[in-house]
Structure formats: C-alpha cells, structure tokens
Design a protein around this motif. Structure first.
Motif, mmCIF file in Angstrom:
data_model
loop_
_atom_site.group_PDB
_atom_site.id
_atom_site.type_symbol
_atom_site.label_atom_id
_atom_site.label_comp_id
_atom_site.label_asym_id
_atom_site.label_seq_id
_atom_site.Cartn_x
_atom_site.Cartn_y
_atom_site.Cartn_z
ATOM 1 N N GLY A 1 -3.961 19.177 74.711
ATOM 2 C CA GLY A 1 -3.198 19.708 73.592
ATOM 3 C C GLY A 1 -1.939 18.906 73.327
ATOM 4 O O GLY A 1 -1.561 18.677 72.171
ATOM 5 N N TYR A 2 -1.300 18.457 74.406
ATOM 6 C CA TYR A 2 -0.057 17.690 74.263
ATOM 7 C C TYR A 2 -0.320 16.355 73.568
ATOM 8 O O TYR A 2 0.395 15.995 72.624
ATOM 9 N N VAL A 3 -1.316 15.624 74.014
ATOM 10 C CA VAL A 3 -1.612 14.316 73.409
ATOM 11 C C VAL A 3 -1.980 14.486 71.938
ATOM 12 O O VAL A 3 -1.560 13.689 71.083
ATOM 13 N N ALA A 4 -2.743 15.531 71.613
ATOM 14 C CA ALA A 4 -3.105 15.779 70.215
ATOM 15 C C ALA A 4 -1.859 16.051 69.374
ATOM 16 O O ALA A 4 -1.730 15.543 68.249
ATOM 17 N N ALA A 5 -0.924 16.840 69.905
ATOM 18 C CA ALA A 5 0.293 17.161 69.160
ATOM 19 C C ALA A 5 1.171 15.931 68.969
ATOM 20 O O ALA A 5 1.704 15.693 67.877
ATOM 21 N N VAL A 6 1.329 15.131 70.030
ATOM 22 C CA VAL A 6 2.160 13.932 69.935
ATOM 23 C C VAL A 6 1.540 12.913 68.980
ATOM 24 O O VAL A 6 2.238 12.174 68.293
ATOM 25 N N SER A 7 0.213 12.905 68.910
ATOM 26 C CA SER A 7 -0.472 11.938 68.054
ATOM 27 C C SER A 7 -0.418 12.315 66.579
ATOM 28 O O SER A 7 -0.199 11.446 65.728
ATOM 29 N N SER A 8 -0.613 13.601 66.269
ATOM 30 C CA SER A 8 -0.727 13.959 64.852
ATOM 31 C C SER A 8 -0.257 15.374 64.538
ATOM 32 O O SER A 8 -0.612 15.922 63.487
ATOM 33 N N GLY A 9 0.530 15.968 65.423
ATOM 34 C CA GLY A 9 0.958 17.343 65.211
ATOM 35 C C GLY A 9 2.085 17.469 64.201
ATOM 36 O O GLY A 9 2.664 16.465 63.759
ATOM 37 N N PRO A 10 2.416 18.705 63.802
ATOM 38 C CA PRO A 10 3.511 18.933 62.852
ATOM 39 C C PRO A 10 4.857 18.565 63.464
ATOM 40 O O PRO A 10 4.997 18.475 64.687
ATOM 41 N N ARG A 11 5.833 18.386 62.581
ATOM 42 C CA ARG A 11 7.157 17.972 63.042
ATOM 43 C C ARG A 11 8.200 18.992 62.600
ATOM 44 O O ARG A 11 7.980 19.781 61.680
ATOM 45 N N ARG A 12 9.317 18.958 63.301
ATOM 46 C CA ARG A 12 10.440 19.830 62.968
ATOM 47 C C ARG A 12 11.722 19.016 63.025
ATOM 48 O O ARG A 12 11.754 17.907 63.588
ATOM 49 N N GLU A 13 12.774 19.562 62.466
ATOM 50 C CA GLU A 13 14.049 18.841 62.448
ATOM 51 C C GLU A 13 14.962 19.341 63.564
ATOM 52 O O GLU A 13 15.079 20.543 63.791
ATOM 53 N N VAL A 14 15.574 18.407 64.269
ATOM 54 C CA VAL A 14 16.606 18.760 65.250
ATOM 55 C C VAL A 14 17.896 18.048 64.849
ATOM 56 O O VAL A 14 17.876 17.020 64.159
ATOM 57 N N ARG A 15 18.994 18.600 65.290
ATOM 58 C CA ARG A 15 20.312 18.034 64.976
ATOM 59 C C ARG A 15 21.015 17.615 66.256
ATOM 60 O O ARG A 15 20.774 18.162 67.325
ATOM 61 N N GLY A 16 21.886 16.648 66.120
ATOM 62 C CA GLY A 16 22.657 16.189 67.257
ATOM 63 C C GLY A 16 23.927 15.515 66.788
ATOM 64 O O GLY A 16 24.162 15.348 65.583
ATOM 65 N N SER A 17 24.757 15.134 67.723
ATOM 66 C CA SER A 17 25.979 14.382 67.410
ATOM 67 C C SER A 17 26.254 13.420 68.543
ATOM 68 O O SER A 17 25.849 13.657 69.693
#
Length: 294
Positions: free
Chosen positions: A165-181
C-alpha cells in the motif's frame, strides 16, 4: 570615419554600464528558498547553478552548494528498502525505490509564500529572514490502519500488506498541502541569503513521507499519563521521567519543572504549536538518555 570613431568611443564608454545592468540582482529570501527546494527535492541542476552563481560573491567566489543528483532520494529510500526486504519483496522492487522516491519528491513543489525579517540577536546589524512555504506531499493517513495492523501482527505477511500500500501511494497516490517555515541568514551586509540548516528546509517533506516514528509514538502515547493533553508531549514527559528515575533520580525535580512549564504553555498555545515545541525538546532530552533508557 570621424563619425565612426565617435560612435565607437561612445560604445566603449557605455560598456561598463551595460555590463552592470545585466549583472544578476541579489536573490530575495523567497527566491533563495525556491532554488534550494528545487535543488534538494527536484534534482534541478539548473537551479543549483543559478543559486551558486547568485551566492558566489558572498562565499569568496566559491560554490555554496554541492549538487549530487539523486543523493537525497537515495537517503530517504534506504530505510524503505529495508522494510521491503523484511517483507520479502523481490530485488527489482527494492532497487527501484530510489527512483520511486525521486519521482515523488519531484512533485512536492515546495515554494515560498512570503518572508519576514527580524534582527539577528547573535550578530549586530544583521537580519534573519523567516520564509513561510508550502509543499505538496503524498497523503498517507489512509495507510495508518495497515501500519498499525502490521505492528500488531509483526509478521512478513502483515508488513507486506503495508509496504504494498505504501509503495502504491508514494508512486501515484493523492497529495495534500503542508506548511513550514525556515530561517535564512544573511551574508555581505544582508545582500545575500543562505540556509544554515538544510535539514530544516526539507523537514516537513521527510516527516510526511516517512511518518513511521511519529505513528509509533502516537500509539505509545495512548498509555502515557495526561499532563498537557498533547500526546507527543505527554509521551516525552513519561519517557524522560522514567529515564531520569533510573540514571539520576536526584534530578527528578527538573522533570517536574519541565512538566509544569509544558502544562502552562498548553493552556495558551495550539496543539500544533505544542507538537512542534515537544518535537524540538525530544532530541535535547534524548541526549541525556543512556542505553538503560532505550
């Protein structure tokens, strides 16, 4: 002929002005961050050249950044390759992980959203630029049940279900936004900006792509006594207290003071701010821990 000589002389006089006009302007903090992100996460050689060209005057004519294509992706892929091996994956899949991670990082699009300047308390007359940024990272929360099940099951079959499941997600899974500074520091009278901590530039991406330690801590935190109401802080306090009780019980009053301070802060600060505070405290506390505490 005389007219030609006059024109030629005029052009020669203007040459220094033309050269000066085409010299690259110093990079803003935002531009500097974007180039760092393109180099480290997207393996962009052109961005490395642009950054080094821009910063060279501030670094005595030397390149400030060494470009090693695929190095960061390879470092992140190494622990994943170990997981795949433990799950019984074939060599081809294991060897492909650096390329899979590199492709994932290429889509992060970490970019600056703005910056603020403040005085540098350590250097008179100098400034520090705090750059706020966003990154597009793979959404892995949906894998949490598979991860928890694999930890509880503790078998190659359970681990394989998670890694698939992890490899499938890293290869083509959905993305989300994260913030940082991140803080950038000045050189040459605040005319140039550079990072003194490249790890901080990519920390939100690493934490999103490799959340396993955080997930394990969350599971362990369920049994920690409630002090702040923030799981990661309460777990840190429990672990630190248990360690100090073993190796230096006379210093337990210091743990009590730490708990009181974090409890008070939790009354006024957001959960997110407390998580970051305790994340910064953890490596400091762990420096005190001996093998008896691990």
């Amino acid at each position: 002929m005389k007219t030609r000589h006059v024109l030629a002389a005029s052009l020669l006089l203007c040459m220094p002005l033309l050269v000066a006009a085409t010299a690259p302007a110093p990079l803003t903090p935002e531009q500097t961050f974007d180039l760092y992100a393109q180099v480290m996460l997207e393996d962009d050689a052109a961005a490395a050249r642009t950054l080094n060209d821009a910063l060279r005057p501030a670094f005595d004519g030397q390149d400030s950044l060494e470009f090693n294509k695929g190095a960061f992706a390879g470092a992140l892929a190494a622990p994943l390759q170990g997981l795949l091996a433990a799950a019984g994956s074939d060599n081809a899949r294991i060897e492909a992980m650096p390329a899979v991670v590199a492709a994932n990082l290429g889509k992060t699009r970490c970019r600056a959203q703005g910056s603020t300047l403040r005085d540098n308390d350590a250097v008179d007359g100098a400034k520090v630029a705090t750059v706020d940024f966003t990154c597009q990272v793979t959404a892995l929360d949906g894998l949490r049940p598979l991860f928890d099940a694999s930890v509880a099951d503790n078998t190659p079959a359970g681990l394989k279900r998670f890694t698939d499941g992890y490899v499938a997600a890293v290869s083509s899974g959905p993305r989300r936004e994260v913030r940082g500074s991140v803080d950038l520091y000045p050189a040459k009278d605040n005319g140039y900006w550079y990072s003194g901590n490249l790890d901080a530039l990519v920390a939100p991406v690493v934490e999103a792509l490799l959340p396993f330690d955080a997930w394990q801590q969350e599971v362990a935190a369920k049994d920690a006594p409630t002090v702040t109401g923030v799981a990661s802080c309460d777990l840190l306090l429990q672990q630190h207290r248990q360690c100090v009780a073993k190796i230096a019980p006379e210093q337990l009053n210091g743990v009590d003071a730490m708990a009181d301070e974090l409890r008070d802060k939790a009354q006024t600060q957001s959960v997110e701010a407390m998580v970051q505070e305790c994340k910064a405290l953890r490596p400091i506390a762990e420096m005190m821990w001996t093998d008896a505490c691990r």
